[in-house]
Design a protein around this motif. Structure first.
Motif, PDB file in Angstrom:
ATOM      1  N   ALA A 170      64.110  98.431  46.483  1.00  0.00           N
ATOM      2  CA  ALA A 170      65.133  97.720  47.249  1.00  0.00           C
ATOM      3  C   ALA A 170      64.439  96.744  48.180  1.00  0.00           C
ATOM      4  CB  ALA A 170      65.975  98.705  48.050  1.00  0.00           C
ATOM      5  N   ALA A 171      64.923  95.520  48.192  1.00  0.00           N
ATOM      6  CA  ALA A 171      64.310  94.499  49.043  1.00  0.00           C
ATOM      7  C   ALA A 171      65.388  93.600  49.625  1.00  0.00           C
ATOM      8  CB  ALA A 171      63.314  93.665  48.247  1.00  0.00           C
ATOM      9  N   LEU A 172      65.144  93.106  50.796  1.00  0.00           N
ATOM     10  CA  LEU A 172      66.044  92.167  51.454  1.00  0.00           C
ATOM     11  C   LEU A 172      65.719  90.756  50.973  1.00  0.00           C
ATOM     12  CD1 LEU A 172      68.221  91.713  53.613  1.00  0.00           C
ATOM     13  CD2 LEU A 172      66.369  91.437  55.269  1.00  0.00           C
ATOM     14  N   VAL A 173      66.753  90.045  50.522  1.00  0.00           N
ATOM     15  CA  VAL A 173      66.600  88.667  50.064  1.00  0.00           C
ATOM     16  C   VAL A 173      67.448  87.788  50.976  1.00  0.00           C
ATOM     17  CG1 VAL A 173      66.963  87.069  48.152  1.00  0.00           C
ATOM     18  CG2 VAL A 173      66.269  89.420  47.681  1.00  0.00           C
ATOM     19  N   ARG A 174      66.809  86.839  51.629  1.00  0.00           N
ATOM     20  CA  ARG A 174      67.521  85.938  52.548  1.00  0.00           C
ATOM     21  C   ARG A 174      67.674  84.569  51.901  1.00  0.00           C
ATOM     22  NH1 ARG A 174      66.655  88.405  57.969  1.00  0.00           N
ATOM     23  NH2 ARG A 174      65.125  90.010  57.632  1.00  0.00           N
ATOM     24  N   GLU A 175      68.885  84.050  51.982  1.00  0.00           N
ATOM     25  CA  GLU A 175      69.177  82.705  51.484  1.00  0.00           C
ATOM     26  C   GLU A 175      70.051  82.003  52.499  1.00  0.00           C
ATOM     27  OE1 GLU A 175      70.886  82.822  47.610  1.00  0.00           O
ATOM     28  OE2 GLU A 175      69.180  83.848  46.728  1.00  0.00           O
ATOM     29  N   ASP A 176      69.532  80.964  53.106  1.00  0.00           N
ATOM     30  CA  ASP A 176      70.249  80.207  54.128  1.00  0.00           C
ATOM     31  C   ASP A 176      70.760  81.156  55.215  1.00  0.00           C
ATOM     32  OD1 ASP A 176      69.764  77.830  52.738  1.00  0.00           O
ATOM     33  OD2 ASP A 176      71.521  78.162  51.475  1.00  0.00           O
ATOM     34  N   ALA A 180      72.779  83.743  54.642  1.00  0.00           N
ATOM     35  CA  ALA A 180      73.207  85.007  54.030  1.00  0.00           C
ATOM     36  C   ALA A 180      71.994  85.878  53.718  1.00  0.00           C
ATOM     37  CB  ALA A 180      73.988  84.736  52.751  1.00  0.00           C
ATOM     38  N   ALA A 181      72.271  87.147  53.577  1.00  0.00           N
ATOM     39  CA  ALA A 181      71.239  88.101  53.167  1.00  0.00           C
ATOM     40  C   ALA A 181      71.854  89.057  52.156  1.00  0.00           C
ATOM     41  CB  ALA A 181      70.703  88.867  54.366  1.00  0.00           C
ATOM     42  N   MET A 182      71.052  89.432  51.168  1.00  0.00           N
ATOM     43  CA  MET A 182      71.487  90.371  50.133  1.00  0.00           C
ATOM     44  C   MET A 182      70.423  91.439  49.968  1.00  0.00           C
ATOM     45  SD  MET A 182      72.864  87.759  47.201  1.00  0.00           S
ATOM     46  CE  MET A 182      71.316  86.874  47.110  1.00  0.00           C
ATOM     47  N   ILE A 183      70.839  92.580  49.458  1.00  0.00           N
ATOM     48  CA  ILE A 183      69.890  93.624  49.095  1.00  0.00           C
ATOM     49  C   ILE A 183      69.725  93.565  47.585  1.00  0.00           C
ATOM     50  CG2 ILE A 183      69.407  96.085  49.032  1.00  0.00           C
ATOM     51  CD1 ILE A 183      71.098  96.338  51.561  1.00  0.00           C
ATOM     52  N   GLU A 184      68.499  93.359  47.143  1.00  0.00           N
ATOM     53  CA  GLU A 184      68.196  93.302  45.715  1.00  0.00           C
ATOM     54  C   GLU A 184      67.690  94.668  45.278  1.00  0.00           C
ATOM     55  OE1 GLU A 184      64.477  91.356  44.038  1.00  0.00           O
ATOM     56  OE2 GLU A 184      66.035  89.854  43.660  1.00  0.00           O
ATOM     57  N   LEU A 185      68.302  95.228  44.238  1.00  0.00           N
ATOM     58  CA  LEU A 185      67.901  96.530  43.705  1.00  0.00           C
ATOM     59  C   LEU A 185      67.290  96.331  42.325  1.00  0.00           C
ATOM     60  CD1 LEU A 185      71.100  98.559  44.579  1.00  0.00           C
ATOM     61  CD2 LEU A 185      68.940  98.552  45.816  1.00  0.00           C
TER      62      LEU A 185
END
Length: 68
Positions: A45-51, A53-58
């Motif tokens: 699991a990793a945090l992905v930041r875009e502009d 927004a932030a998402m958790i990538e699994l």
């Protein structure tokens, strides 16, 4: 069989339905373990930041070809 849990951003706090996320993670691991007779299972699991927004990538990797 080896099981690896990689939480790159441990301590991350999010808003949302914790029970739904828990069920999702359990289901992902259950399916990976069910289909793996030998080798390893890794949940990342990793945090992905875009502009703004932030998402958790699994990511789930499993099987004899995968090595933790």
């Amino acid at each position: 069989m080896a099981i690896c849990l990689d939480l790159a951003d441990a301590g991350l706090r999010t808003k949302g339905d914790a029970d739904a996320v828990r069920r999702l993670l359990i289901n992902l691991m259950h399916n990976a373990l069910w289909h793996t007779e030998e080798g390893s299972v890794t949940l990342r699991a990793a945090l992905v930041r875009e502009d703004d927004a932030a998402m958790i990538e699994l990511e789930v990797r499993y099987g004899a070809r995968h090595r933790a």
